[in-house]
Design an enzyme around this catalytic site. Structure first.
Site, mmCIF file in Angstrom:
data_model
loop_
_atom_site.group_PDB
_atom_site.id
_atom_site.type_symbol
_atom_site.label_atom_id
_atom_site.label_comp_id
_atom_site.label_asym_id
_atom_site.label_seq_id
_atom_site.Cartn_x
_atom_site.Cartn_y
_atom_site.Cartn_z
ATOM 1 N N TYR A 189 -8.228 -10.257 2.650
ATOM 2 C CA TYR A 189 -9.244 -9.753 3.195
ATOM 3 C C TYR A 189 -10.285 -9.136 2.077
ATOM 4 O O TYR A 189 -11.436 -8.782 2.178
ATOM 5 C CB TYR A 189 -9.198 -8.382 4.107
ATOM 6 C CG TYR A 189 -8.242 -7.405 3.529
ATOM 7 C CD1 TYR A 189 -8.999 -6.512 2.616
ATOM 8 C CD2 TYR A 189 -7.181 -6.977 3.881
ATOM 9 C CE1 TYR A 189 -8.266 -5.403 2.358
ATOM 10 C CE2 TYR A 189 -6.412 -6.004 3.361
ATOM 11 C CZ TYR A 189 -6.833 -5.246 2.406
ATOM 12 O OH TYR A 189 -6.192 -4.169 1.914
ATOM 13 N N GLU A 190 -9.603 -9.159 0.819
ATOM 14 C CA GLU A 190 -10.668 -8.638 -0.238
ATOM 15 C C GLU A 190 -11.505 -9.715 -0.742
ATOM 16 O O GLU A 190 -12.442 -9.479 -1.761
ATOM 17 C CB GLU A 190 -9.584 -8.017 -1.348
ATOM 18 C CG GLU A 190 -8.891 -6.768 -1.163
ATOM 19 C CD GLU A 190 -7.944 -6.715 -2.501
ATOM 20 O OE1 GLU A 190 -8.275 -5.999 -3.213
ATOM 21 O OE2 GLU A 190 -6.799 -7.247 -2.119
ATOM 22 N N ASN A 198 1.709 3.609 11.007
ATOM 23 C CA ASN A 198 1.145 4.212 12.183
ATOM 24 C C ASN A 198 1.548 3.238 13.391
ATOM 25 O O ASN A 198 1.920 2.287 13.230
ATOM 26 C CB ASN A 198 -0.356 4.226 11.864
ATOM 27 C CG ASN A 198 -1.005 2.933 11.323
ATOM 28 O OD1 ASN A 198 -0.592 2.329 10.387
ATOM 29 N ND2 ASN A 198 -1.125 2.059 12.351
ATOM 30 N N SER A 258 0.759 -1.312 0.039
ATOM 31 C CA SER A 258 -0.063 0.011 -0.042
ATOM 32 C C SER A 258 0.830 1.144 -0.091
ATOM 33 O O SER A 258 1.645 1.559 0.889
ATOM 34 C CB SER A 258 -0.886 -0.139 1.277
ATOM 35 O OG SER A 258 -1.709 -1.208 1.265
ATOM 36 N N HIS A 308 -3.873 0.944 -5.350
ATOM 37 C CA HIS A 308 -3.172 -0.215 -6.064
ATOM 38 C C HIS A 308 -3.569 -0.319 -7.414
ATOM 39 O O HIS A 308 -4.488 -0.343 -8.022
ATOM 40 C CB HIS A 308 -3.421 -1.689 -5.394
ATOM 41 C CG HIS A 308 -3.455 -1.662 -4.066
ATOM 42 N ND1 HIS A 308 -2.456 -2.857 -3.484
ATOM 43 C CD2 HIS A 308 -3.901 -1.056 -2.816
ATOM 44 C CE1 HIS A 308 -2.467 -2.651 -2.278
ATOM 45 N NE2 HIS A 308 -3.273 -1.768 -1.844
ATOM 46 N N HIS A 323 -7.085 4.611 7.658
ATOM 47 C CA HIS A 323 -6.385 4.202 6.437
ATOM 48 C C HIS A 323 -5.792 5.352 5.733
ATOM 49 O O HIS A 323 -4.558 5.387 5.120
ATOM 50 C CB HIS A 323 -7.382 3.541 5.337
ATOM 51 C CG HIS A 323 -6.576 3.127 4.190
ATOM 52 N ND1 HIS A 323 -5.766 2.002 3.909
ATOM 53 C CD2 HIS A 323 -6.960 3.432 2.705
ATOM 54 C CE1 HIS A 323 -5.387 2.147 2.860
ATOM 55 N NE2 HIS A 323 -5.820 2.830 2.083
ATOM 56 N N ALA A 362 2.786 -2.046 4.259
ATOM 57 C CA ALA A 362 2.628 -0.957 5.222
ATOM 58 C C ALA A 362 2.211 -1.806 6.619
ATOM 59 O O ALA A 362 1.423 -2.782 6.436
ATOM 60 C CB ALA A 362 1.646 0.024 4.974
ATOM 61 N N MET A 406 -1.671 -7.077 7.251
ATOM 62 C CA MET A 406 -2.797 -7.877 6.656
ATOM 63 C C MET A 406 -2.278 -8.591 5.253
ATOM 64 O O MET A 406 -3.098 -8.830 4.491
ATOM 65 C CB MET A 406 -4.070 -7.005 6.264
ATOM 66 C CG MET A 406 -4.433 -6.239 7.489
ATOM 67 S SD MET A 406 -5.728 -4.868 7.110
ATOM 68 C CE MET A 406 -6.094 -4.076 8.355
ATOM 69 N N SER A 407 -1.020 -8.851 5.397
ATOM 70 C CA SER A 407 -0.424 -9.286 4.131
ATOM 71 C C SER A 407 0.739 -10.184 4.236
ATOM 72 O O SER A 407 0.906 -10.549 5.163
ATOM 73 C CB SER A 407 -0.142 -8.341 3.084
ATOM 74 O OG SER A 407 0.757 -7.396 3.259
ATOM 75 N N HIS A 449 -5.087 -9.149 -1.417
ATOM 76 C CA HIS A 449 -5.126 -9.481 0.151
ATOM 77 C C HIS A 449 -6.278 -10.342 0.259
ATOM 78 O O HIS A 449 -7.393 -10.337 -0.278
ATOM 79 C CB HIS A 449 -5.537 -8.183 0.798
ATOM 80 C CG HIS A 449 -4.559 -7.046 0.587
ATOM 81 N ND1 HIS A 449 -4.566 -5.906 -0.320
ATOM 82 C CD2 HIS A 449 -3.467 -6.809 1.548
ATOM 83 C CE1 HIS A 449 -3.297 -5.368 -0.177
ATOM 84 N NE2 HIS A 449 -2.732 -5.522 1.022
HETATM 85 CL CL1 6GU Z 1 -2.523 -1.210 12.789
HETATM 86 N N1 6GU Z 1 -2.823 -3.395 11.697
HETATM 87 C C1 6GU Z 1 -2.741 -4.194 10.663
HETATM 88 N N2 6GU Z 1 -3.209 -5.310 10.642
HETATM 89 N N3 6GU Z 1 -2.396 -3.908 9.513
HETATM 90 C C2 6GU Z 1 -1.948 -2.319 9.148
HETATM 91 C C3 6GU Z 1 -2.191 -1.536 10.465
HETATM 92 C C4 6GU Z 1 -2.475 -2.133 11.521
HETATM 93 N N4 6GU Z 1 -1.401 -0.321 9.982
HETATM 94 C C5 6GU Z 1 -1.164 -0.410 8.955
HETATM 95 N N5 6GU Z 1 -1.331 -1.650 8.391
#
Ligand code: 6GU
Length: 270
Positions: A84-85, A234, A29, A60, A246, A112, A210-211, A82
């Site tokens: 989650y998609e 973050n 991302s 993307h 996001h 990220a 998440m990846s 991903h």
């Molecule tokens: Cl805080 N969590 C997850 N799962 N993915 C992220 C994130 C947090 N920040 C960016 N990608």
């Protein structure tokens, strides 16, 4: 995915690109801009490649970019898939299988991620030393095709020691501050609760995302060497007294983009 489908996608791509890329890049991302730096690029939208999934999330672009980067032949995924998609692990990891078939030997994965280690701060880059698969599945479940790899792959060096060492040396050489740590792969699309972030920390995690985990499992199955770099966009929930968005993730990635670009280009050069 059947081996024949992987071969077919690779054949399609080989007809459009004559040189063999030794390095594959998966750009996470906000990090896809790296593909814009590829020289004499050959860009192939995912929807033109047989059996390739098509990406849905904004930010993307959804194409493979072949060409030269820092003097090396590379193939980059500008945009990844991903879990989650709604793509199953087979779809998420299909491009990695195809890269292997194209001759890629080293896979550089970027993402990220949220900082779990309290000594991290937003904007840090992290060399992934190892991962924890917390995604509730494994892309290798099912019959094993030994043409693609062994039934029970060793994961003791999921992220190549040599490549991590190289990445560390380069960070020092070009004066980029870089963290190291364990990436915990969650499914998303929710960010974690503060309790889940504490859990990730107790488990030994330094960052959550998440990846990456499915792609790295498949890369190792196929015998590729892997280097992983996270951009800590973050801090994860419950560390700072502020909600996650996001937009914040994208904003921070934008701020560290220049750093990230020069870092990965220097790594590719070496
Ligand atoms: Cl805080 N969590 C997850 N799962 N993915 C992220 C994130 C947090 N920040 C960016 N990608």
């Amino acid at each position: 995915m059947k081996y024949e489908q992987i071969e077919r996608a690779a054949r399609y791509l080989n007809e459009r690109f004559t040189k063999t890329p030794k390095i594959g890049l998966i750009l996470g991302s906000g990090l896809g801009v790296l593909a814009d730096e590829i020289e004499e690029p050959v860009k192939i939208p995912y929807n033109e490649i047989p059996d390739f999934p098509v990406s849905t999330v904004e930010g993307h672009a959804g194409q493979l970019v072949y060409g030269g980067l820092s003097g090396q032949e590379v193939v980059a995924m500008q945009g990844r898939f991903h879990f989650y998609e709604g793509y199953d692990f087979d779809k998420v990891t299909f491009p990695v299988r195809v890269m292997k078939e194209l001759g890629v030997e080293i896979l550089i994965v970027t993402n990220a991620a949220g900082g779990v280690n309290e000594s991290f701060k937003a904007g840090d880059l992290m060399i992934i030393t190892d991962h924890i698969n917390n995604m509730g599945g494994n892309p290798l479940i099912g019959p094993n095709d030994s043409r693609m790899g062994p039934r029970f792959p060793d994961m003791s060096e999921a992220y190549s020691r040599d490549l991590r060492q190289l990445a560390k040396e380069i960070a020092g050489k070009i004066s980029i501050n870089v963290q190291e740590g364990v990436y915990v792969g969650n499914t998303g699309p929710t960010y974690e609760t503060p309790a889940e972030v504490r859990l990730a920390r107790v488990l030994g995690g330094d960052a959550v995302g998440m990846s990456t985990v499915p792609e790295v499992i498949v890369a190792r199955h196929g015998g590729m060497k892997v280097l992983g770099i996270s951009c800590i966009s973050n801090m994860a929930a419950g560390i700072l007294d502020q909600p996650l968005s996001h937009d914040e993730v994208m904003e921070t990635t934008e701020l560290v983009r220049a750093n990230f670009l020069s870092y990965v280009k220097e790594i590719v050069k070496s």
